[in-house]
Design an enzyme around this catalytic site. Structure first.
Site: not given
Length: 556
Positions: A78, A119-121, A191, A442, A468
């Protein structure tokens, strides 16, 4: 065993021959086949080391008598896709990841699954795919990145984005910007702040589908490797007891995960993914249900970007089990829910304790009396919008100001960095929703620019796109219905007064009903921004944000 359909009987001699080409022995044919789905690549810092995690998982599986089969899924970074066309692909990638898990597990008749995302998705995508298969499943992530260190303070990715705004405002030099860039991200891991990746890995732990420590043990610690081996061991016990994914990921488990996110003030993306995961599991869940949990759960932690603590601090303060134990005193946790550890949530939390009462506060001394994420409704968002209340300055919890309207994220970013936004403005970014974007981008670049230029206590942002987890400030997203579907956001005009009341859970435009209806009658749907490829297909089938933005044409 499910895998017998590809390895047992005379008719399966060809299948066994192919398996033997992989080096599988006759002895191994009698053992359960375990799929190990990892999303390692050389693009995402949080995924660079996932092959090491997957290797440890496989060692754990073999120790417990199983046969592991590793396979890969895709993953979008991202941070790297932020503020350009690439971000249109981030949320849609969740559906591709879910599909890949379903396809691989069904086609190869695995007996169980271990999910290795970070991470994320990728985290919710893997969970959604595994729910469709519903075999014994456990998740173990790659773990959080350590924060960087600059001029005596911890920093992370959001500090770099905000530093761009500070540079534009002439509050730091080009050399300082370069130094912040150099030190913010020191190595592998998701992160360092309470962004979406870490929020979702904590979500998985709180829901009981990952072992304790999954959400907080740093990526670089040997404890993370041991956790991966334990996860390999545990999947074999889940298989032996035939404990399927849906036996653990129940409505009560999802409610526990949401309660923990509210106590942390996690990423608003977790609500989008919670709704999508619930829908995949066939569990009824609405934004009103999420608000009810938020009303009951106090915010006990304040982590970056809303606070000064990081995931490693939460880990050292007792971790998620200590937080759950404190929340259990208020009876907002379903203690009888089963976890992949083989014990209930109530049993898991025994012995857990808060080791730092500033990082994990007590019920008597919360940061806020209600949860860190809240949904708003009103004539600008009839079906809802979401805000990360924990990252909003108290001065901005209630705000009224003139709309400054943009048709895309890029336009807004140029205006903010160009000094065209004034104190009191409400930035409106539309046609960035699931269909309108398409892909529901985002908005970390504009929100970080606002914060970096010192406007986050005086300027709000409203969009049908997303934010985000690194965002801070009065940033309201997921406005539904989105502009591309004729939602009221589509008829906001320059200078219209927007009213935001986060404690009152409302988002309104200061116009009469007749004016809104007249404008909506005159509105015409713009041409789709994308007319070919995967995103064209995605915008045709994606549903609204208040239902998780899942791929289901019946949602509309």
């Amino acid at each position: 065993m499910r895998s017998d359909v590809i390895k047992k009987g005379v008719a399966r001699a060809p299948h066994r021959s192919l398996l033997k080409a992989l080096g599988i022995t006759d002895e191994e044919m009698s053992r359960p086949f375990i799929g190990v789905a990892q999303a390692a690549n050389e693009v995402i810092p949080g995924h660079l080391h996932l092959r090491n995690i997957a290797q440890a998982v496989k060692e754990g599986i073999r120790m417990a008598g199983g046969v592991p089969f590793e396979f890969s899924t895709i993953g979008v970074c991202d941070g790297l896709s932020m503020n350009h066309e690439g971000m249109k692909y981030s949320l849609p990638s969740r559906e591709l990841i879910a599909d890949s898990i379903e396809v691989m597990a069904k086609a190869h008749a695995f007996d169980a699954l271990v999910l290795v995302p970070n991470c994320d998705k990728i985290v919710p995508g893997m969970i959604m795919g595994a729910l469709r298969v519903n075999i014994p499943t456990i998740l173990v992530s790659g773990g959080p990145m350590l924060p960087g260190f600059y001029r005596g303070e911890n920093i992370a990715l959001n500090n770099v984005f905000e530093a761009v705004g500070r540079f534009q405002a002439n509050s730091i030099s080009g050399q300082e910007l370069k130094e912040i860039e150099d030190y913010a991200c020191p190595g592998v891991g998701s992160c360092a702040g309470l962004y979406t990746a870490n929020s979702m890995n904590i979500w998985a732990e709180a829901a009981g589908i990952a072992l304790p420590g999954n959400g907080t043990i740093p990526a670089v610690e040997a404890r993370r490797i041991r956790l991966a081996k334990y996860s390999g061991n545990r999947i074999m016990e889940l298989w032996e007891k035939d404990i399927k994914f849906l036996d653990i990921l129940t409505k009560g488990a999802i409610e526990n995960a949401i309660a923990v996110e509210m106590a942390l003030g996690g990423s608003s993306n977790t609500m989008l993914h919670s709704l999508a995961i619930a829908q995949e599991a066939g569990i009824p869940l609405t934004i009103d249900d999420c608000n009810k949990i938020s009303e009951r759960v106090p915010q006990l932690c304040s982590l970056s970007p809303g606070g000064r603590h990081y995931i490693q601090d939460l880990d050292r303060a007792g971790g998620i089990l200590a937080l759950i134990r404190e929340l259990s005193k208020k009876e907002v946790i379903n203690l009888a829910e089963l976890s992949v550890k083989g014990k209930t949530v109530g049993e898991n939390m025994r012995g857990a304790e808060i080791l730092n009462s500033e990082i994990i506060r007590s019920l008597e001394n919360p940061y806020n009396k209600e949860g860190g994420i809240v949904f708003l409704k009103g004539n600008l968002a009839p079906q809802g919008a979401v805000v990360k209340r924990s990252a909003v300055h108290p001065d901005m919890l209630r705000h009224e100001g003139p709309a400054h309207v943009f048709e895309s994220e890029e336009e807004s970013s140029q205006a903010i960095l160009g000094g065209k936004i004034k104190k009191g403005d409400v930035i409106v970014i539309r046609y960035e929703g699931p269909k309108g974007g398409p892909g529901m981008r985002e908005m970390l670049t504009p929100t970080s620019a606002i914060a970096g230029m010192g406007l986050d206590r005086e300027v709000a942002l409203v969009t049908d796109g997303r934010f985000s987890g690194a965002t801070r400030g009065a940033s309201i997203g997921h406005v539904t219905p989105e502009a591309a579907m004729g939602g009221p956001l589509a008829i906001v005009q320059e200078g219209d007064i927007i009213q935001i009341d986060i404690p009152g859970k409302s988002l309104n435009i200061k116009l009469g009903e007749e004016v809104i209806e007249e404008r909506l009658k005159r509105w015409k749907c713009p041409e789709p921004k994308i007319k070919s490829g995967y995103l064209k297909y995605y915008l045709e089938v994606v549903g609204p944000a208040d239902q998780g933005a899942t791929r289901n044409i019946k949602n509309y």
